[in-house]
Design a protein around this motif. Structure first.
Motif, PDB file in Angstrom:
ATOM      1  N   ARG A  38       0.818  -1.202   0.000  1.00 38.58           N
ATOM      2  CA  ARG A  38       0.000   0.000   0.000  1.00 38.58           C
ATOM      3  C   ARG A  38       0.860   1.263   0.000  1.00 38.58           C
ATOM      4  N   TRP A  77       0.555   5.611   1.048  1.00 40.32           N
ATOM      5  CA  TRP A  77      -0.108   6.412   2.062  1.00 40.32           C
ATOM      6  C   TRP A  77      -0.577   7.735   1.484  1.00 40.32           C
ATOM      7  N   LYS A 112       4.686   8.931   3.482  1.00 40.45           N
ATOM      8  CA  LYS A 112       5.571   8.584   4.587  1.00 40.45           C
ATOM      9  C   LYS A 112       6.953   8.226   4.057  1.00 40.45           C
ATOM     10  N   PRO A 113       7.692   9.221   3.581  1.00 39.87           N
ATOM     11  CA  PRO A 113       9.056   8.903   3.144  1.00 39.87           C
ATOM     12  C   PRO A 113       9.920   8.619   4.370  1.00 39.87           C
ATOM     13  N   LEU A 114      10.931   7.768   4.202  1.00 42.29           N
ATOM     14  CA  LEU A 114      11.889   7.560   5.284  1.00 42.29           C
ATOM     15  C   LEU A 114      12.866   8.728   5.164  1.00 42.29           C
ATOM     16  N   SER A 118      15.288  10.761   6.399  1.00 48.93           N
ATOM     17  CA  SER A 118      16.711  11.083   6.378  1.00 48.93           C
ATOM     18  C   SER A 118      17.511  10.099   5.519  1.00 48.93           C
ATOM     19  N   ARG A 154       8.590   2.576  -4.186  1.00 51.59           N
ATOM     20  CA  ARG A 154       8.906   1.772  -3.015  1.00 51.59           C
ATOM     21  C   ARG A 154       7.988   0.550  -2.916  1.00 51.59           C
ATOM     22  N   VAL A 155       6.684   0.735  -3.185  1.00 49.13           N
ATOM     23  CA  VAL A 155       5.796  -0.436  -3.130  1.00 49.13           C
ATOM     24  C   VAL A 155       5.984  -1.343  -4.343  1.00 49.13           C
TER      25      VAL A 155
END
Lengths: 242, 331
Positions: free
Chosen positions: A84, A86, A90-92, A94, A151-152
């Motif tokens: 999924r 968002w 919601k990037p990681l 740093s 990313r997904v």
């Protein structure tokens, strides 16, 4: 034979006395682009959170790939091939863009080298290759949405749940994302897609379910939905006669 | 690869250092403290820096190693290395109990629970008989493979070995699946879970690695000093010092904790032995009989905790990524 990849069976979700999702049922077929639409507060994101394992359902069943997933954790559901994005990205923050996607790819490999190869491939697919070494938190919103998608995709999902992936994007950016989504489907993935933008939905979806105040209002092809007076009323407000 | 070479060069240099300064037990002692704090802080950093799970109770694992080793040697005459392995097991059991309960929750619960667990361990050690209670445990004699354990040199190399091992793990983790996953957990737990990361499994894994390494250092320290009590190895101050070293050096980096220890431990030592006050007076910068001179000679030795605090505040205000963060280019 067409298979139901995802089956939502009389699912309800209550928060205390608030009914956010009430007795919803529908099925998503393999290789479908499936639209989930509705006005603000209709329960779309809540339903997504239930499907992806972040909220336990109050009642009902969620069947994915012939297995009940109501009681699985989000990471277990991801490993079954459902990924999924968002609505509020919601990037990681740093970590670099490449590292973000590498982390997605680790769900299908244990080797850093392989994960990196998969990640580079996905960055190329969504057009983020030039930003690979940038810090994810520093990207503008349009690129953060693309990063969510890359990313997904790196988890090589059977089914993608996209939560307003085009929200806040301009026309060109939306077109690019819709192009990527079509391509992903053509490669064999199924897509469930929450969207506000009716134009985007009708442009790509094969089938649409409309939610309103936590209940299913209608379902059908894009043509049927755009012609449905109840749907128009829900979108424009009850007082209007469309 | 480059980083491995840096570790090898620095370790080689450190290995030759005792030959250069000869057999000054004082300086070797300070160097041992530097190596130990660097290793402790690096071990803490795997959990606190990589995974973002701040433990305020790492003294519990240090103390678990120290006490287990000392009890096995003094009461049962075990080999110190067996004591060290047993210490790791005890520390990991404490870690597993803490982690499996608290890591289900998010937010600051782990930090709070880590203090509580450390205090439970400290109070237990203080009140049980087999831990020596308030008197602690004194070791009159210890031997391993015929080494002269009255000398500090074996412990210098022991600490160096553990530090290199810890840095090796930290470096190796950074580029591995586990290291990436820990960083993802630090950045955003929901995003991490949705990407297939089993949050509590990886947090527990980081805690176990960190606790195990910390316990090894506790065992080594106990045999080195040959005397332990709760205020030496289980005190909250030790936990805080470990965290401050990592924060001031640079949390989440491989070299930050090492840098923090290299700068802070000698500074604390200078303040404690009042070298700074003495120099100011003997150089004639401050008159010995003036009010300031008397004040410095009398009080500066007690001020090392204050100086730690001031440095930490300045660090958080002006370089939140630690000293190492200053040298990192922004991408």
């Amino acid at each position: 034979m067409i298979q139901h990849l995802l089956h939502i069976n009389h699912v309800s979700k209550h928060f205390g006395g608030n009914v956010a999702v009430s007795d919803i049922s529908f099925s998503v077929d393999e290789k479908q682009i499936f639209g989930l639409i509705g006005p603000n507060g209709a329960g779309k994101t809540t339903l997504f959170n239930c499907i992806s394992g972040f909220y336990p359902v109050t009642s009902g069943d969620i069947i994915f790939d012939n297995r009940a997933i109501n009681n699985l954790r989000p990471d277990e559901i991801c490993h079954m091939g459902m990924a999924r994005t968002w609505q509020r990205v919601k990037p990681l923050g740093s970590l670099t863009v490449l590292e973000n996607v590498i982390i997605g790819a680790f769900s299908i490999t244990n080797s850093t080298k392989e994960a990196e190869e998969i990640a580079i491939e996905q960055l190329l697919a969504v057009g983020l290759s030039d930003y690979a070494q940038k810090t994810a938190g520093s990207l503008p919103i349009g690129l953060k949405k693309k990063l969510e998608l890359a990313r997904v995709l790196a988890t090589h999902p059977k089914m993608l749940l996209l939560d307003e992936i085009c929200g806040g994007l301009n026309h060109t950016e939306t077109e690019t994302i819709l192009g990527i989504i079509r391509e992903v489907r053509n490669k064999g993935a199924t897509i469930v897609f929450i969207e506000h933008d009716m134009k985007a939905v009708t442009a790509v979806c094969d089938w649409i379910v409309v939610l309103n105040s936590g209940e299913k209002l209608a379902e059908g092809t894009p043509q049927e939905i755009t012609g449905n007076p109840e749907v128009i009323a829900a979108y424009l407000g009850g007082g209007h006669n469309a | 690869m480059k980083q491995i070479i840096i570790i090898a060069v620095i370790a080689g240099f450190a290995a030759l250092l005792p030959l250069a300064i000869g057999d000054s037990p004082y300086f070797i002692g300070v160097l041992i403290s530097v190596l130990m704090m660097a290793a402790l802080s690096s071990a803490w950093n795997i959990l606190g820096g990589y995974a973002g799970q701040y433990s305020f109770g790492h003294a519990a694992y240090f103390g678990a190693g120290a006490y287990t080793t000392m009890i096995l040697i003094s009461k049962f005459n075990f080999n110190p290395l067996v004591g060290m392995v047993a210490g790791i097991i005890v520390a990991c059991i404490i870690a597993l109990i803490t982690g499996s309960i608290v890591f289900r929750l998010r937010g600051h619960y782990f930090g709070l629970a880590s203090i509580a667990v450390a205090e439970i361990v400290r109070l237990s050690a203080l009140n049980f008989d087999f831990t020596g209670g308030a008197q602690g445990i004194l070791l009159s004699d210890v031997s391993l493979w015929g080494m002269d354990l009255n000398s500090k040199i074996p412990f210098y190399y022991g600490m160096l070995l553990v530090l290199v091992f810890t840095l090796g793990i930290a470096l190796n983790l950074r580029k591995s699946k586990t290291g990436y996953y820990l960083q993802a957990i630090r950045e955003d737990q929901d995003a991490a879970a949705s990407l297939g990361i089993n949050l509590s499994f990886y947090k527990n894994k980081a805690l176990l690695i960190s606790a195990g390494l910390t316990s090894v250092l506790g065992s080594l320290y106990a045999v080195y000093i040959r005397f332990i009590d709760t205020s030496a190895v289980l005190d909250l101050r030790l936990s805080i010092e470990i965290i401050l070293t990592a924060i001031i050096g640079g949390v989440g980096t491989v070299w930050g904790p090492v840098l923090g220890a290299v700068l802070l431990v000698p500074l604390a030592e200078m303040l404690r032995s009042n070298v700074i006050g003495d120099v100011l007076v003997t150089q004639g910068i401050v008159s010995e009989n003036s009010g300031l001179g008397v004040f410095l000679k009398g009080n500066l030795a007690h001020a090392h905790v204050l100086v730690y605090g001031i440095i930490t505040v300045l660090c958080i205000l002006y370089m939140p990524k630690g000293i190492l963060g200053l040298f990192r280019r922004k991408k």
